[in-house]
Design a protein around this motif. Structure first.
Motif, short mmCIF file in Angstrom:
data_model
loop_
_atom_site.label_atom_id
_atom_site.label_comp_id
_atom_site.label_asym_id
_atom_site.label_seq_id
_atom_site.Cartn_x
_atom_site.Cartn_y
_atom_site.Cartn_z
N GLN A 231 -5.95 -5.84 14.94
CA GLN A 231 -6.93 -6.05 13.89
C GLN A 231 -7.79 -4.81 13.68
O GLN A 231 -8.05 -4.41 12.53
N ARG A 232 -8.23 -4.19 14.76
CA ARG A 232 -9.02 -2.95 14.64
C ARG A 232 -8.22 -1.86 13.94
O ARG A 232 -8.74 -1.14 13.09
N TRP A 233 -6.96 -1.76 14.32
CA TRP A 233 -6.11 -0.70 13.75
C TRP A 233 -5.93 -0.90 12.25
O TRP A 233 -6.06 0.04 11.46
N TYR A 234 -5.63 -2.13 11.85
CA TYR A 234 -5.38 -2.39 10.44
C TYR A 234 -6.65 -2.23 9.62
O TYR A 234 -6.62 -1.67 8.52
N ASP A 235 -7.76 -2.71 10.15
CA ASP A 235 -9.04 -2.53 9.45
C ASP A 235 -9.35 -1.05 9.28
O ASP A 235 -9.83 -0.62 8.21
N SER A 236 -9.07 -0.26 10.31
CA SER A 236 -9.32 1.17 10.25
C SER A 236 -8.40 1.85 9.24
O SER A 236 -8.82 2.78 8.53
#
Length: 255
Positions: A231-236
């Protein structure tokens, strides 16, 4: 997250479950890049850090029947997938050899390679410049290197660098990637970059595959950590990555 040697590739293997290529590359662009190689009969091609060896498999399908390929990687599960896919679509065809090894521990043949693929895997040689230098040594005179390397579309923010776990000087620009290749003695034959659509496809599939795994494997001890990481990666990516990180393809000739 598990850190045992057999699980060191667990996250990336799951996240790339649905990908043919482990980079933001469409089949159409792959076909165009491979066609530009124009390999001669009996050519020997190395795919360094081959992953699923999909690009090498595609090359062997379209090249003269006597062209042979060697894919080298250390991800057992990717290699198994590649082997099974090749055997299924090309029964009895022994032109593809897959080797589980560090690339530097798999020395080139005495006569060198006719072509080398190194797509998103310059790290196996210790970085882009070292990959260019090593591939130069491993190629025959007139040999071809098709390499894929990241670049900055714009100056990355400190927050984005922290998310990547990267430093600003790890990458340069698309134009500087070309300049670095020329400085190592290569002639540039053609170049291309991943489009926004290719990036969206790549990152979306990456995110969905991981979230599907987490949802269907609640017993996985890594599920919570993997879910949060994805989730962090995709949001970033949506916030910064799409505008900041590029990926270029460079077909180079050893003069």
């Amino acid at each position: 997250m598990s850190t045992s040697s057999q699980d060191q590739f667990k996250y990336t293997t799951i996240a790339h479950s649905d990908h043919r290529y482990c980079c933001p590359l469409s089949p159409a662009k792959a076909s165009t890049l491979l066609a530009a190689l124009q390999l001669t009969p009996d050519a020997l091609v190395l795919d360094a850090g081959c992953g699923k060896a999909a690009l090498l498999r595609d090359l062997l399908q379209s090249a003269p029947a006597s062209v042979r390929g060697v894919g080298v990687d250390i991800n057992t599960r990717f290699l198994t997938e590649a082997s099974n896919a090749w055997a299924s679509s090309n029964p009895g065809d022994d032109r593809l050899t897959l080797v589980e090894s560090q690339v530097e521990h798999h020395p080139p043949p005495a006569t060198g390679y006719d072509a080398i693929l190194c797509i998103g895997s310059s790290h196996v040689f210790g970085g882009f410049d070292r990959s260019l230098a090593t591939c130069w040594q491993w190629l025959k005179p007139g040999g071809l290197l098709l390499t894929g390397e990241g670049y900055w579309k714009q100056s990355p923010s400190e927050q984005y660098l922290a998310m990547l776990g990267a430093t600003r000087d790890e990458l340069t620009s698309h134009e500087q990637n070309v300049s670095r290749a020329l400085a190592n003695g290569y002639k540039l034959l053609t170049s291309a970059v991943s489009s926004d659509d290719e990036w969206d496809q790549y990152e979306g599939m990456y995110y969905r595959a991981m979230m599907r795994h987490v949802a269907t494997h609640p017993e996985d001890p890594d599920a919570v950590v993997f879910s949060e990481r994805a989730q962090r990666w995709y949001d970033s990516y949506l916030e910064s990555g799409k505008a900041t990180l590029g990926f270029g393809y460079y077909l180079l000739e050893k003069n």
